[in-house]
Design an enzyme around this catalytic site. Structure first.
Site, PDB file in Angstrom:
ATOM      1  N   TYR A   1      23.794  78.209  68.062  1.00 35.92           N
ATOM      2  CA  TYR A   1      25.223  78.470  68.254  1.00 35.92           C
ATOM      3  C   TYR A   1      25.474  79.400  69.437  1.00 35.92           C
ATOM      4  O   TYR A   1      26.599  79.829  69.664  1.00 35.92           O
ATOM      5  CB  TYR A   1      25.826  79.077  66.982  1.00 35.92           C
ATOM      6  CG  TYR A   1      25.851  78.097  65.832  1.00 35.92           C
ATOM      7  CD1 TYR A   1      24.666  77.607  65.287  1.00 35.92           C
ATOM      8  CD2 TYR A   1      27.046  77.651  65.284  1.00 35.92           C
ATOM      9  CE1 TYR A   1      24.671  76.701  64.241  1.00 35.92           C
ATOM     10  CE2 TYR A   1      27.059  76.747  64.234  1.00 35.92           C
ATOM     11  CZ  TYR A   1      25.859  76.281  63.722  1.00 35.92           C
ATOM     12  OH  TYR A   1      25.882  75.386  62.673  1.00 35.92           O
TER      13      TYR A   1
ATOM     14  N   LYS B   1      11.416  76.691  60.671  1.00 29.85           N
ATOM     15  CA  LYS B   1      10.713  75.429  60.958  1.00 29.85           C
ATOM     16  C   LYS B   1       9.606  75.768  61.965  1.00 29.85           C
ATOM     17  O   LYS B   1       9.475  75.143  63.023  1.00 29.85           O
ATOM     18  CB  LYS B   1      11.725  74.411  61.520  1.00 29.85           C
ATOM     19  CG  LYS B   1      11.203  73.014  61.709  1.00 29.85           C
ATOM     20  CD  LYS B   1      11.109  72.213  60.427  1.00 29.85           C
ATOM     21  CE  LYS B   1      10.404  70.898  60.654  1.00 29.85           C
ATOM     22  NZ  LYS B   1      10.192  70.143  59.409  1.00 29.85           N
TER      23      LYS B   1
ATOM     24  N   ASP C   1      13.115  72.154  55.519  1.00 36.84           N
ATOM     25  CA  ASP C   1      13.297  70.884  54.797  1.00 36.84           C
ATOM     26  C   ASP C   1      12.816  71.022  53.354  1.00 36.84           C
ATOM     27  O   ASP C   1      13.491  70.618  52.400  1.00 36.84           O
ATOM     28  CB  ASP C   1      12.613  69.709  55.516  1.00 36.84           C
ATOM     29  CG  ASP C   1      11.309  70.081  56.204  1.00 36.84           C
ATOM     30  OD1 ASP C   1      10.959  71.269  56.226  1.00 36.84           O
ATOM     31  OD2 ASP C   1      10.623  69.172  56.713  1.00 36.84           O
TER      32      ASP C   1
ATOM     33  N   ASP D   1      23.840  77.795  58.188  1.00 31.81           N
ATOM     34  CA  ASP D   1      25.087  77.029  58.065  1.00 31.81           C
ATOM     35  C   ASP D   1      24.888  75.878  57.088  1.00 31.81           C
ATOM     36  O   ASP D   1      25.686  75.662  56.162  1.00 31.81           O
ATOM     37  CB  ASP D   1      25.466  76.509  59.462  1.00 31.81           C
ATOM     38  CG  ASP D   1      26.897  76.024  59.532  1.00 31.81           C
ATOM     39  OD1 ASP D   1      27.601  76.090  58.509  1.00 31.81           O
ATOM     40  OD2 ASP D   1      27.315  75.563  60.615  1.00 31.81           O
TER      41      ASP D   1
END
Ligand code: NAD
Length: 340
Positions: free
Chosen positions: A124, A172, A205, A229
């Site tokens: 962002y 990740k 995930d 988010d």
């Protein structure tokens, strides 16, 4: 003494839910002086900017804001005003609790999670360009040691202050070895300073799957911006949806409280959407101001009205077309009556 608070109604259904929250907050008996500020597409037409300087100045001067959602066009147009407020005021911690409210229909019982989302960098940061216009686009995902450290520290301090038990860092780092690798490394380093707080990490995930299968294993999740988010909408879904999910953007001596949900523009002006998320964001604001007893009164009244199931909006009814569902303001009135 009255608290002077910047009030940003927002657009779409924002003004309706913020009006409901304002009325409930006033019904606590605590004095508020509302400094109303507008931002968004309409303001852009009048002023040439969707976020006039005086909105930011007002929050800086008052220290506290209550904000409705603001619409952002997809793909084109001005960048999100919501993100801009967080970045310009350095409201670095986005706090999104997801706690089961008895009476809210959900597939789960006893969920009690808190998502701590980094609010100022990551994907962002807005560093985007077209290396080949029309053919290729590039967005840079900036992760820094300093900002990772302060958000992870915020999560650990939150656990200590609220007598919770565990921080899970979400990342990740198996694929994004540099950016998420740095985030995870910093999270591990900071965790060494908090030996009293359990620490673990999860790949994002896997985190999503585990939250759906066994949310009771988790407590406070600290996430870079984009994962926070997404994961916070997921956790809102675990406790009944966006209509009941409050949020806070917290920085150094400044804080803006707003629901997790967006402007739900298809319902704008219909007095239809659920005011609970905005009202509970108001309760988070009361806690921030040190008004714990008033916050508890608001939260209790909200829970009682929802548990009774009579004066609630369509999204809390078993059948979304239930004609006995009440409107945004009527639900707020029922909450106010309970408080009395
Ligand atoms: P949304 O949160 O507005 O709506 C998603 C779904 O949740 C819709 O079905 C909507 O009807 C429902 N919903 C939302 N709030 C509800 C409420 N209070 N009661 C009952 N149901 C509710 O998300 P979206 O449709 O992806 O976004 C709409 C606009 O809001 C976009 O322009 C987006 O950029 C903006 N947005 C703003 C913020 C913010 O201001 N912080 C956050 C998210 C999205």
């Amino acid at each position: 003494m009255a608290y002077r608070v910047t009030l940003i109604p927002g657009d779409g259904t924002g003004p309706e839910v913020i009006e409901a929250a304002r009325r409930v907050l006033e019904a606590t008996g605590i004095g508020f002086e509302w400094d109303v500020q507008r931002a968004g597409a309409e303001v852009l037409k009048e002023r040439g900017t969707p976020l006039p300087q005086e909105v930011l100045d007002s929050i800086r001067a008052n220290g506290v804001g209550l904000k409705g959602p603001i619409t952002t066009a997809l793909g084109t147009g001005f960048r999100s005003v919501n993100v801009a407020i967080r970045q310009r005021l350095d409201l670095y911690a986005n706090l999104r609790p997801a706690k089961t409210i008895p009476g809210v229909r959900s597939r789960y019982d006893n969920v009690d999670l808190v998502v701590v989302r980094e609010n100022t960098e990551g994907l962002y940061a807005g560093i985007e360009h077209y290396p080949i216009p029309g053919e290729a686009a590039e967005s840079i995902r900036l992760i820094t040691r300093a900002k990772s450290e302060r958000i992870v520290r915020f999560a650990f301090d939150y656990v200590r202050r609220h007598e919770r038990r565990k921080v899970t860092a979400v990342h990740k780092a198996n694929v994004l070895k540099f950016s998420d690798g740095l985030f995870l490394q910093v999270a591990r380093e900071v965790s060494d300073e908090y030996p009293d707080v359990e620490f673990e990490d999860r790949i994002v995930d896997n985190m999503c799957m585990q939250l759906v299968q066994k949310p009771e294993l988790y407590d406070v999740l600290v996430c870079p911006n984009l994962y926070g988010d997404i994961v916070s909408d997921l956790t809102a879904g675990l406790v009944g949806g966006l209509g009941v999910a409050p949020g806070a953007n917290i920085g150094h001596r400044l804080a803006v409280f707003e629901p997790v949900h967006g402007s739900a523009p298809k319902y704008a002006g219909q007095n239809r959407v659920n005011p609970t998320a905005a009202i509970l964001s108001g309760a988070l604001m009361l806690r921030y101001l040190g008004e714990k007893e008033a916050a508890e009164r608001v939260e209790r009244a909200v829970a009682e009205v929802i548990a009774e199931g009579k004066y609630v909006t369509y999204d809390l009814k078993e059948d979304r077309d239930d004609p006995t569902a009440v409107g945004t303001q009527e639900m707020a009135e029922a909450i106010i009556s309970r408080m009395k």
